[in-house]
Scaffold this active site. Structure first.
Site, mmCIF file in Angstrom:
data_model
loop_
_atom_site.group_PDB
_atom_site.id
_atom_site.type_symbol
_atom_site.label_atom_id
_atom_site.label_comp_id
_atom_site.label_asym_id
_atom_site.label_seq_id
_atom_site.Cartn_x
_atom_site.Cartn_y
_atom_site.Cartn_z
ATOM 1 N N PRO A 1 55.844 -106.622 -9.982
ATOM 2 C CA PRO A 1 55.570 -105.360 -10.221
ATOM 3 C C PRO A 1 54.214 -105.046 -9.926
ATOM 4 C CG PRO A 1 55.688 -107.037 -12.388
ATOM 5 C CD PRO A 1 55.845 -107.662 -11.081
ATOM 6 N N HIS A 2 54.050 -103.592 -9.513
ATOM 7 C CA HIS A 2 52.867 -103.407 -8.886
ATOM 8 C C HIS A 2 52.822 -101.800 -8.928
ATOM 9 C CE1 HIS A 2 56.106 -103.130 -5.558
ATOM 10 N NE2 HIS A 2 55.316 -102.047 -5.021
#
Length: 155
Positions: free
Chosen positions: A66-67
């Site tokens: 996730p980013h």
């Protein structure tokens, strides 16, 4: 930028009570928040969820990255979460995710953001490393495994 420069031992956790993607993202958001810098866990969570709506960050083989980009963030930071039980993450291989490395970067980090993600994808495509990270080890040992992998890659 070295991946391990993004981490602190305090932003590495092993958690047993997570049963959903949202809960995993909430924990990651709390780890990545910078209250002193004016970046709340809620702001991080909103950005991570917004990115997930564009498409899952689940890479497959139990790994997700996730980013998000955040305004007011001064430097890139990462957090690592190992779940004792994998959760549904909409990964392309439909496998549950138990290893998550979340990344937040300043809004202006365009090229850097992509390079860090490429480095993370390379790191977590190493099945031996992933197996070591899945062993019943403490956060300090996880950090040392990540350091050792990066040192071996650099030599």
């Amino acid at each position: 930028m070295k991946i391990t420069d993004l981490l602190t031992k305090e932003r590495i956790r092993v958690v047993s009570d997570v049963t959903s993607k949202k809960k995993a993202l909430e924990i990651m958001s709390e780890m990545l928040a910078d209250e002193a810098g004016g970046i709340s866990a809620a702001a991080v969570l909103n950005r991570l969820i917004g990115r997930e709506r564009l498409g899952s960050t689940g890479l497959g083989h139990g790994v997700a990255l996730p980013h998000a980009r955040l305004e007011r963030l001064q430097e890139a930071r990462g957090g690592f979460l190992r779940l004792t039980q994998g959760v549904e993450f909409d990964a392309f291989d439909r496998q549950p995710v138990d290893l998550l490395f979340a990344l937040v970067v300043p809004e202006h980090f365009t090229d850097e953001h992509l390079q860090i993600l490429a480095d993370l994808a390379e790191m977590f495509s190493d099945q031996e490393l992933c197996q070591r990270l899945r062993q019943p080890i403490e956060p300090d040992a996880i950090f040392q495994n990540l350091l050792a992998w990066e040192a071996a890659r650099s030599s």
